[in-house]
Design an enzyme around this catalytic site. Structure first.
Site, PDB file in Angstrom:
ATOM      1  N   ILE A  59      -7.883  -7.708   6.036  1.00 50.45           N
ATOM      2  CA  ILE A  59      -6.850  -8.185   5.118  1.00 50.45           C
ATOM      3  C   ILE A  59      -7.619  -8.457   3.828  1.00 50.45           C
ATOM      4  CG2 ILE A  59      -5.157  -9.957   4.551  1.00 50.45           C
ATOM      5  CD1 ILE A  59      -4.721 -10.380   7.545  1.00 50.45           C
ATOM      6  N   PRO A  60      -7.491  -7.575   2.841  1.00 53.07           N
ATOM      7  CA  PRO A  60      -8.442  -7.522   1.727  1.00 53.07           C
ATOM      8  C   PRO A  60      -8.245  -8.578   0.644  1.00 53.07           C
ATOM      9  CG  PRO A  60      -6.787  -5.834   1.447  1.00 53.07           C
ATOM     10  CD  PRO A  60      -6.501  -6.491   2.772  1.00 53.07           C
ATOM     11  N   CYS A  61      -8.535  -9.830   0.975  1.00 51.22           N
ATOM     12  CA  CYS A  61      -8.440 -10.895  -0.023  1.00 51.22           C
ATOM     13  C   CYS A  61      -9.444 -10.689  -1.157  1.00 51.22           C
ATOM     14  CB  CYS A  61      -8.616 -12.259   0.626  1.00 51.22           C
ATOM     15  SG  CYS A  61     -10.046 -12.410   1.706  1.00 51.22           S
ATOM     16  N   HIS A  62     -10.482  -9.898  -0.911  1.00 56.55           N
ATOM     17  CA  HIS A  62     -11.464  -9.621  -1.971  1.00 56.55           C
ATOM     18  C   HIS A  62     -10.849  -8.809  -3.109  1.00 56.55           C
ATOM     19  CE1 HIS A  62     -11.741  -6.219   0.858  1.00 56.55           C
ATOM     20  NE2 HIS A  62     -12.074  -5.478  -0.198  1.00 56.55           N
TER      21      HIS A  62
END
Length: 152
Positions: A114-117
């Protein structure tokens, strides 16, 4: 809960499965229980991501969180590889202020997948990153994806 780990350019990263879904990513992990078919596939996808051969994960996910946090996780999952959005963009999508978006990003139990970056501060600033290594890890992930090139 079954766990498995893999060595990556960011260090050892572990995954935990519960009820047929990935529920967490953790740093400096030791492999625990024997790997399941899902964990085997998840590790293969994570390795492919770090090798530059995978741009979208295809795994069942079940992150813990409030209904609001899960809405933010869904918005993050919709950000394509190599792209970014701002906390403000996500806030507009949900009709809330940016601060709760940042808090939801920080609570993400499945970073990278889950690409919070891929969520940046206003004006293209990096914002924070709650995983091991903090903002330096966020920068490394964005560089890997060739995202936000003007910053990196």
């Amino acid at each position: 809960m079954p766990t498995a780990a893999i060595d990556t350019p960011l260090g050892r990263i572990g995954l935990t499965e519960r009820d047929g879904a990935i529920v967490s990513v953790h740093w400096d992990s030791r492999a625990g229980d024997p790997e399941t078919p899902l964990l085997t596939e998840a590790l293969a996808q994570l390795a492919a991501y770090f090798d530059g051969d995978l741009t979208a994960f295809d795994l069942p996910l079940n992150p813990a969180g409030s209904e609001f946090q899960k809405q933010v996780y869904d918005l993050m999952l919709a950000i394509p590889y190599g792209h970014t959005r701002s906390y403000g963009d996500l806030a507009k999508d949900l009709g809330v202020a940016p601060q709760p978006i940042g808090q939801a990003c920080g609570s993400n139990p499945i970073p990278i997948i889950i690409p919070c970056h891929r969520v940046l501060a206003a004006g293209g600033g990096l914002g924070g990153f709650s995983a091991k290594g903090g903002v330096e890890t966020k920068v490394a992930l964005l560089r890997r994806e060739k995202a936000a090139g003007l910053l990196l």
